[in-house]
Design an enzyme around this catalytic site. Structure first.
Site, PDB file in Angstrom:
ATOM      1  N   ALA A 263    -122.583 -54.541  66.898  1.00 18.47           N
ATOM      2  CA  ALA A 263    -121.379 -55.266  67.311  1.00 18.47           C
ATOM      3  C   ALA A 263    -121.370 -55.520  68.824  1.00 18.47           C
ATOM      4  O   ALA A 263    -121.883 -54.696  69.577  1.00 18.47           O
ATOM      5  CB  ALA A 263    -120.141 -54.457  66.917  1.00 18.47           C
ATOM      6  N   PRO A 264    -120.841 -56.668  69.260  1.00 16.63           N
ATOM      7  CA  PRO A 264    -120.145 -57.695  68.473  1.00 16.63           C
ATOM      8  C   PRO A 264    -121.052 -58.731  67.821  1.00 16.63           C
ATOM      9  O   PRO A 264    -120.575 -59.668  67.205  1.00 16.63           O
ATOM     10  CB  PRO A 264    -119.229 -58.344  69.524  1.00 16.63           C
ATOM     11  N   GLY A 265    -122.363 -58.579  67.947  1.00 17.81           N
ATOM     12  CA  GLY A 265    -123.261 -59.428  67.168  1.00 17.81           C
ATOM     13  C   GLY A 265    -124.066 -60.445  67.962  1.00 17.81           C
ATOM     14  O   GLY A 265    -124.771 -61.262  67.371  1.00 17.81           O
ATOM     15  N   GLY A 266    -123.996 -60.396  69.290  1.00 18.47           N
ATOM     16  CA  GLY A 266    -124.738 -61.360  70.108  1.00 18.47           C
ATOM     17  C   GLY A 266    -126.242 -61.295  69.872  1.00 18.47           C
ATOM     18  O   GLY A 266    -126.896 -62.322  69.675  1.00 18.47           O
ATOM     19  N   LYS A 267    -126.770 -60.086  69.869  1.00 19.57           N
ATOM     20  CA  LYS A 267    -128.218 -59.948  69.677  1.00 19.57           C
ATOM     21  C   LYS A 267    -128.588 -60.165  68.210  1.00 19.57           C
ATOM     22  O   LYS A 267    -129.627 -60.752  67.912  1.00 19.57           O
ATOM     23  CB  LYS A 267    -128.676 -58.559  70.147  1.00 19.57           C
ATOM     24  N   ASP A 284    -122.846 -51.143  62.453  1.00 20.76           N
ATOM     25  CA  ASP A 284    -122.008 -50.607  63.521  1.00 20.76           C
ATOM     26  C   ASP A 284    -121.124 -49.511  62.942  1.00 20.76           C
ATOM     27  O   ASP A 284    -120.787 -49.533  61.759  1.00 20.76           O
ATOM     28  CB  ASP A 284    -121.143 -51.681  64.185  1.00 20.76           C
ATOM     29  N   ASP A 312    -122.808 -45.041  60.700  1.00 23.71           N
ATOM     30  CA  ASP A 312    -123.302 -44.304  61.855  1.00 23.71           C
ATOM     31  C   ASP A 312    -124.827 -44.360  61.797  1.00 23.71           C
ATOM     32  O   ASP A 312    -125.442 -43.835  60.848  1.00 23.71           O
ATOM     33  CB  ASP A 312    -122.813 -42.845  61.784  1.00 23.71           C
ATOM     34  N   ASP A 331    -129.886 -51.002  70.303  1.00 19.36           N
ATOM     35  CA  ASP A 331    -129.167 -51.373  71.530  1.00 19.36           C
ATOM     36  C   ASP A 331    -128.088 -50.295  71.701  1.00 19.36           C
ATOM     37  O   ASP A 331    -126.964 -50.449  71.249  1.00 19.36           O
ATOM     38  CB  ASP A 331    -128.562 -52.776  71.394  1.00 19.36           C
ATOM     39  N   CYS A 384    -127.349 -51.415  78.487  1.00 18.85           N
ATOM     40  CA  CYS A 384    -126.836 -52.257  79.585  1.00 18.85           C
ATOM     41  C   CYS A 384    -126.477 -51.361  80.770  1.00 18.85           C
ATOM     42  O   CYS A 384    -125.422 -51.513  81.378  1.00 18.85           O
ATOM     43  CB  CYS A 384    -125.652 -53.109  79.139  1.00 18.85           C
TER      44      CYS A 384
END
Length: 450
Positions: A263-267, A284, A312, A331, A384
């Site tokens: 989440a939120p799903g960009g990748k 997620d 999980d 990620d 990040c």
């Protein structure tokens, strides 16, 4: 223009209070309040500037205010925040005259407090107008001066200086004080980058091709999320550093991909845009966040390539077959110290303990997902953040404890030419000052064929 009950500065004060007292995320709060008060483009810009700017420079502003507030600990938090945002405007903004800033601050203090409060606010701001703010040169200790100058906690400044050196730390902290540009990822399944730029330009956006990522565009004017092209699924809002992750993973055609913290799903959607009959299993922990992935998959018409599940990811072995995936992406949840330009409040809330706890979770996620990678398949780990404890050390610990994996020396061949000089073997650390994008870390591992 629609009238609002509150002025921009009073709304900014609400944001500062909520971020401080409720640990609200400044970016989400800002968007919600812009919608709630139906602010114009100009007022939205001013609100963003003064609320973000005040949060970004909070420690510097407190230093500037320190000679003028006799008992800061006994002063109500909203009064301190009102003074901070007023001094921010006086020091860093040219277009608003001081007398207008002081007038507005006094009016807000009359509304929220009593006569004594407004008198105190008026007195402090008029003294600053007359006498100016104290010089940073008066701070003799180098680390303390840098910490105050760039408004980053001293423990973090010392930590980064130890990890990256003084100059690199200073550069990173300084760029963290600036607003990021919005970038979009073109859905190449539907449209070419040049075609999309033409359409957006006709819509009134000021956009150009990114020099960092081949499928990215940079917006200098207008929010791309409000464009017709966004609604039609021609683009997604995503930072360029984040886009590099799908390149590192290198999934294509009919690959089976597991995206563990999606989440939120960009990748997830970026990966799916590169598939034909392949599938991305996007996981997620929270159901409400899984819903966000589904919404993006629907908007981009990628529902056939994406399957979602609330889970999980430390329990993936209970749900998926061993060696069942060509590519696995972790990620990982991280301290977010690479995205402080978008979330300036992060730097005041994270601690050393948070970093240690997160690195433990990151190792657990890698441990759980590793058996699911096919022999010859690829495992990519990304965060990040820029902290070595969550990045290089986690990656090194994984390789040391998993002799069935090896460092993936082919990472550079899949990455855009612009970032190749920054790749070291199987890892890439992007600092925010490299491309004005988010700070990001990527490590790529290959499972050996036995």
């Amino acid at each position: 223009m629609k009238q609002t009950k509150k002025g921009v500065r009073e709304i900014a004060l609400d944001i500062l209070e909520s971020v401080e007292k409720n640990q609200s995320y400044s970016n989400l709060l800002l968007n919600n309040l812009i919608k709630k008060h139906q602010l114009s483009v100009v007022d939205s810009g001013l609100l963003t500037e003064i609320s973000y700017g005040t949060i970004q420079r909070k420690m510097t502003l407190d230093y500037y205010l320190s000679p003028y507030i006799k008992q800061p600990k006994k002063t109500q938090s909203w009064v301190i925040n009102l003074l901070r945002l007023s001094v921010y405007q006086m020091v860093y903004l040219d277009k608003v005259p001081d007398h207008a800033i002081i007038f507005e601050a006094v009016e807000i203090s009359k509304k929220r407090g009593h006569k004594g409060t407004s008198s105190m606010v008026n007195g402090v701001l008029r003294n600053i107008q007359r006498n100016g703010v104290p010089s940073l040169d008066d701070i003799k200790d180098d680390m303390e001066r840098l910490s105050i100058e760039v408004s980053h906690p001293i423990w973090l400044v010392k930590r980064w200086v130890e990890q990256f050196g003084y100059e690199k730390t200073k550069e990173m902290c300084e760029i963290n004080l600036t607003a990021p540009l919005q970038t979009g990822r073109v859905n190449l399944k539907k449209i070419s980058r040049s075609e999309l730029i033409s359409i957006l330009t006709e819509e009134g956006y000021d956009v150009e091709a990114s020099e960092v990522v081949p499928e990215a565009i940079v917006s200098y004017k207008g929010n791309l999320a409000h464009s017709e092209s966004y609604k039609l699924g021609y683009l997604s809002i995503q930072d360029e550093s984040s886009m590099l992750v799908a390149h590192a993973l290198g999934a294509n055609e009919n690959d089976a991909v597991l995206d563990c913290c999606a989440a939120p799903g960009g990748k997830t959607t970026h990966i799916a845009e590169g598939l034909t009959t392949g599938q991305v299993y996007a996981l997620d922990l929270h159901e409400h966040k899984v819903k966000l992935i589904k919404e993006q998959a629907e908007r981009l018409k990628l529902r056939n390539n994406i399957k979602t599940m609330a889970l999980d990811s430390r329990k993936v072995q209970e749900h998926f077959n061993k060696e069942g995936f060509d590519r696995v992406l972790i990620d990982a949840p991280c301290s977010g110290l690479g995205v402080m330009r978008r979330k300036p409040d992060v730097k005041y809330t994270k601690t050393k303990d948070d970093i240690m706890k997160l690195s433990s979770i990151q190792k657990q996620l890698l441990e759980s997902a590793a058996p699911l990678v096919k022999q010859g398949g690829r495992l990519v780990y990304s965060t990040c953040t820029v902290d070595k404890e969550e990045n290089e050390k986690v990656a090194a610990a994984f390789l040391e404890s998993h002799p069935d994996f090896e460092s993936d020396a082919t990472l550079s061949t899949r990455m855009p030419e612009s970032v190749q000089p920054f790749i070291e073997g199987h890892t890439l650390q992007v600092f925010p000052q490299y491309f004005s994008s988010d700070g990001f870390f990527i490590a790529s591992f290959r499972k050996k064929v036995l």
